[in-house]
Write an enzyme that holds these catalytic residues in place. Structure first.
Site, PDB file in Angstrom:
ATOM      1  N   VAL B 222      49.759 -37.159  -8.896  1.00  0.00           N
ATOM      2  CA  VAL B 222      50.993 -36.315  -8.706  1.00  0.00           C
ATOM      3  C   VAL B 222      51.465 -35.603  -9.922  1.00  0.00           C
ATOM      4  CG1 VAL B 222      51.847 -36.962  -6.348  1.00  0.00           C
ATOM      5  CG2 VAL B 222      52.615 -38.133  -8.354  1.00  0.00           C
ATOM      6  N   ARG B 224      49.343 -34.355 -13.438  1.00  0.00           N
ATOM      7  CA  ARG B 224      48.665 -33.067 -13.901  1.00  0.00           C
ATOM      8  C   ARG B 224      47.195 -33.308 -13.601  1.00  0.00           C
ATOM      9  NH1 ARG B 224      52.559 -30.772 -13.073  1.00  0.00           N
ATOM     10  NH2 ARG B 224      53.759 -29.438 -14.367  1.00  0.00           N
ATOM     11  N   ASP B 248      47.049 -34.082  -5.623  1.00  0.00           N
ATOM     12  CA  ASP B 248      48.041 -32.925  -5.418  1.00  0.00           C
ATOM     13  C   ASP B 248      47.724 -31.922  -6.504  1.00  0.00           C
ATOM     14  OD1 ASP B 248      49.915 -31.673  -3.578  1.00  0.00           O
ATOM     15  OD2 ASP B 248      51.277 -32.136  -5.262  1.00  0.00           O
ATOM     16  N   GLU B 253      43.669 -24.803 -10.714  1.00  0.00           N
ATOM     17  CA  GLU B 253      44.650 -24.459  -9.524  1.00  0.00           C
ATOM     18  C   GLU B 253      44.980 -22.797  -9.654  1.00  0.00           C
ATOM     19  OE1 GLU B 253      48.225 -26.738  -9.851  1.00  0.00           O
ATOM     20  OE2 GLU B 253      47.228 -28.545 -10.118  1.00  0.00           O
ATOM     21  N   HIS B 272      49.380 -28.707  -4.775  1.00  0.00           N
ATOM     22  CA  HIS B 272      50.273 -28.794  -5.878  1.00  0.00           C
ATOM     23  C   HIS B 272      51.604 -28.699  -5.059  1.00  0.00           C
ATOM     24  CE1 HIS B 272      51.317 -28.769 -10.378  1.00  0.00           C
ATOM     25  NE2 HIS B 272      52.398 -29.037  -9.670  1.00  0.00           N
ATOM     26  N   SER B 274      53.743 -31.474  -3.792  1.00  0.00           N
ATOM     27  CA  SER B 274      54.453 -32.829  -3.702  1.00  0.00           C
ATOM     28  C   SER B 274      55.999 -32.729  -4.051  1.00  0.00           C
ATOM     29  CB  SER B 274      53.777 -34.054  -4.485  1.00  0.00           C
ATOM     30  OG  SER B 274      54.029 -33.894  -5.941  1.00  0.00           O
TER      31      SER B 274
END
Lengths: 315, 315
Positions: B222, B224, B248, B253, B272, B274
């Site tokens: 959670v 990077r 996550d 991304e 992404h 959380s």
């Protein structure tokens, strides 16, 4: 001291009974032969806790076991008027399932709050879709059933910052009486059924109760199937009176493959497993052996069920 | 007092800035125009925290904002040598994401322990299959990253009865130093990456680290994306060095639809999210306004990032 006869009702033999060999004669029986064996048994261990055979086989008169232990928290599957009226002591597996069930409830609450099922669906579709999820800290739960299982559930939810109200059969310090239930339901985010199945609790989650819950509320049943009017729950979900539900227990178990409940949108169906963590059979076996040794020594047994009420009364 | 210029880098305008109107000139910019606007801004609010535009647009010399605030916990997306070397103050959104991310991690841990994904699969197949699940109380977690997010994660796991060890950049009371990491990893049931992305943490979860984890261990990122060597994680899962993982955050991304990560067995992919619970944008907006009013009054700012280290140092 004459050798005692322990009759075990089981499909798979229980673990941990080895400690009793040499001083106790252990007989195993299946449901059809239970009635035949019951009169000569001193103790009955109901290991197959899904069986309703005791209700059918319990003798109205004559010799019968002086003690019945069930490897379950609920006793609804074995209680019958004849057993209730007899002087046979009934004990249950109080304590074994508390923490596992509490964790199971927390898992469902958090999975809903964090939208994990939809994450799985979107992953299968290779779809990156950011959503805002729910914070559970500060939300409100009502846990119906104030025994050790209900208390463990409330304790675990509180540890996550959820305000959890317990509702029991009678008002006590820290526990709401039934007269508070409807008021609490109208403002709950999470409603958890963890009560024993008794005349009072049978069908308590009905159309009225689902109707007064918040549209954002989610309902979980980890008690016994008939606490819930299943048709009313299906209607509540289809009319969006509530946002979701999870049933671990059902009127009929196992749930038949063609039961419509499997496909109800917003309903999580699981196979009566919330309390069964790795090692649970060993724990149940060990617990029974400990009780057996107390009984053998003529000492008082813990976990004695109030046979009229249908559960072990609290303090 | 001259009117201050607040430059906001955003795709969707942030909420709660209304309180600043009348005394502050607010300019909105997209990434391509950032370099043009930067020299005349007093303050830069990086609201689009997915953008790397600051790294590219930050001026090597000449006028520049005296303060940069990012609506994120991590600052890896905006730090560059020129910004690090300047006297510009950088602050982050420390605090907003702690509890949401902790709950998210707890949700994953419990969902795995209680086998919820398989329950969903079996439900779709109308299959009643009882399984024994895992008790989380008594299991062991390692949380890498000892800032407020890591601490909230460890606190929530502890509330569930999980023993949670925190690992930080340096040993402090209650926090392990990096020299303990490998030993802790060999005995962890749950490994959580919640560290800032810095030169030290880049790629720290590599084949060696996955190789020493238990085959029953599950890994969660959670923090990077680049904390994890993604290829090494995929190999660890396929060779069953570990039992499962959830990402996550990712090197790229949004994760492109054709990325093989979507289909890795045992891997949970989420977008992404959380830390993003309902109301998070309002919280971020409110937090910035509070900092802005301190800055305007010449008072010291909280959440000041150590630009050399790449995070807000602990106490």
């Amino acid at each position: 001291m004459s050798e005692k006869i322990l009759l075990v009702l089981d499909a798979d033999p229980p673990p941990r009974l080895g400690r009793l060999t040499g001083r106790t004669r252990i007989l195993h029986t299946d449901a059809p032969s239970l009635a035949e064996h019951l009169p000569r048994a001193d103790v009955l261990l109901v290991w197959d806790f899904t069986s309703r055979a005791v209700r059918e086989a319990w003798p109205g008169e004559g010799p019968r076991p002086r003690w019945v232990h069930t490897a379950s928290a609920g006793v609804d599957h074995l209680m019958c008027p004849e057993l209730a009226a007899s002087d046979t002591v009934v004990t249950n597996a109080r304590g074994v399932f508390d923490q596992p069930i509490a964790e199971y409830v927390a898992a469902l609450v958090l999975a809903w709050a964090k939208d994990l099922p939809r994450t799985a669906t979107l992953q299968r579709a290779h779809e990156w879709r950011h959503r805002e999820t729910q914070r559970v800290a500060g939300t409100r739960a009502v846990v119906v059933g104030s025994g050790p299982i209900g208390q463990a559930i409330a304790g675990t939810l509180k540890a996550l910052g959820i305000s959890a109200a317990l509702v029991g059969r009678t008002e006590r310090p820290g526990i709401h009486g039934p007269e508070d239930l409807d008021r609490l339901l109208t403002r709950a985010d999470w409603v958890v059924a963890a009560a024993p199945l008794t005349r009072t609790t049978y069908g308590m989650f009905d159309a009225h109760r689902f109707g007064i819950m918040q549209p954002s509320a989610r309902f979980i049943n980890v008690g016994r199937g008939p606490l819930v009017v299943e048709d009313a729950l299906v209607e509540a979900l289809s009319r969006q009176w509530i946002a979701g539900a999870a049933l671990d227990v059902f009127e009929r178990e196992p749930l038949p493959p063609d039961d419509p409940l499997w496909d109800v949108p917003g309903l999580v169906v699981s196979p009566h497993m919330s309390g069964d963590t790795v090692g649970w059979r060993d724990e149940l076996g060990t617990q029974f052996v400990e009780l057996y040794e107390l009984w053998e020594a003529g000492k008082p047994l813990p976990n004695v069920v109030d046979k009229k009420r249908g559960y072990v009364p609290g303090h």
